[in-house]
Design an enzyme around this catalytic site. Structure first.
Site, PDB file in Angstrom:
ATOM      1  N   ASP A 103      -5.416   3.549   2.299  1.00  0.00           N
ATOM      2  CA  ASP A 103      -5.904   2.586   3.280  1.00  0.00           C
ATOM      3  C   ASP A 103      -6.300   3.194   4.620  1.00  0.00           C
ATOM      4  OD1 ASP A 103      -5.129   0.818   1.313  1.00  0.00           O
ATOM      5  OD2 ASP A 103      -4.118  -0.556   2.696  1.00  0.00           O
ATOM      6  N   HIS A 250      -1.750   5.816   2.952  1.00  0.00           N
ATOM      7  CA  HIS A 250      -2.751   5.794   4.021  1.00  0.00           C
ATOM      8  C   HIS A 250      -3.376   7.174   4.216  1.00  0.00           C
ATOM      9  CE1 HIS A 250      -0.229   2.261   4.821  1.00  0.00           C
ATOM     10  NE2 HIS A 250      -1.291   1.734   5.405  1.00  0.00           N
TER      11      HIS A 250
HETATM   12 ZN   LIG Z   1      -4.314  -0.925   6.689  1.00  0.00          ZN
END
Ligand SMILES: [Zn+2]
Length: 284
Positions: A103, A250
């Site tokens: 992400d 992430h």
């Molecule tokens: Zn995010």
């Protein structure tokens, strides 16, 4: 932390009452920028956090929402949220296969490293990209697609409170993001949407679906945005993954070297135990 939680709770409450009036609040943004609590690492480096409107929401949501996100991730999608707060968002692949999702990118520091490691293990994954980052780094969007990974819309600038806005605002945000992605890769299939912070609302789920995107949550969250270090990220993932898991990591939004370093160990482990997949671009 208690105070932060209270403040946050108050802010979130206000958000629902006041709607978009919560948005602009530069002072809080400042606080977010300098704070050393959990919000810091998540948003301090995030280009998207620079918007006047975003940070307060980020600030108010990054703490509690992301914390809830963790609880959710660690013990299954329904635990903290009661399930129905997902509003039907997918938290698993629906098959025995496992999906890794990355992400908040793309980010020129980390995304290329993630891509190289995935390539090393011949694993496909899914990248939930932020619109303005896609606009800034079209080359990375192209690299993601060229390597056979799938894409997921993660909103224009990671507005955690996007779900509390009007349907039209949400729609504009998601379309703008898709436009930025497709400016880099014309015709790229974008059939997944992940709400920042996992802060789902019925409107955001509805708009995403109207735009042909399936809401995507997760079931395993190593809380890498808290920068716990590569070994903890690895341990969390390899102990929690089970058939059908969707893993949240992430590749942007802060110092993600720990995630990058963990990825090799994670892939070494998971590829021995599971079949890994990029989430399909034609879900039915
Ligand atoms: Zn995010």
């Amino acid at each position: 932390m208690g105070i932060v939680t209270l403040v946050v709770a108050a802010l979130l409450g206000s958000a629902y009452v006041l709607g978009r009036s919560l948005v602009p609040d530069p002072p809080q943004r400042q606080a977010t920028g300098v704070t050393s609590n959990a919000d810091g690492p998540y948003y301090a480096d995030q280009p998207s956090g620079d918007e006047p409107g975003e940070p307060p929401s980020a600030s108010s949501s990054a703490g509690p929402t992301e914390a809830g996100q963790d609880g959710t991730g660690q013990k299954g999608a329904g635990q903290d949220t009661g399930g129905e707060r997902l509003f039907g968002a997918h938290a698993t692949t629906g098959t025995p296969r496992v999906a890794l999702t990355f992400d908040d990118g793309p980010d020129p520091r980390y995304t290329p490293q993630v891509l190289a490691t995935l390539r090393e293990f011949d694993v496909k994954a899914t990248f939930c990209v932020v619109g303005e980052n896609a606009q800034d780094h079209p080359d990375l969007i192209q690299a993601i697609v060229a390597d056979g990974h799938s894409l997921c819309n993660h909103s224009w600038h990671h507005d955690v409170t996007l779900g509390t806005r009007s349907a039209e605002t949400i729609r504009t945000d998601l379309l703008r993001t898709n436009d930025a992605i497709r400016a880099a890769v014309p015709g790229a299939p974008i059939v997944w949407y992940r709400q920042p912070g996992g802060a789902w609302t019925l409107p955001v789920v509805s708009v995403a679906q109207q735009l042909g995107m399936t809401p995507l949550h997760w079931s395993v969250d190593p809380s890498d945005w808290q920068v716990p270090g590569a070994s903890k990220i690895t341990a969390a993932v390899v102990t929690q993954v089970e058939p059908g898991s969707v893993v949240l990591m992430h590749d942007a939004g802060g110092d993600r070297q720990g995630t990058v370093d963990a990825l090799r160990q994670i892939l070494s482990n998971l590829t021995e135990r599971f079949e890994l997949e990029a989430l399909p671009t034609d879900p039915t």
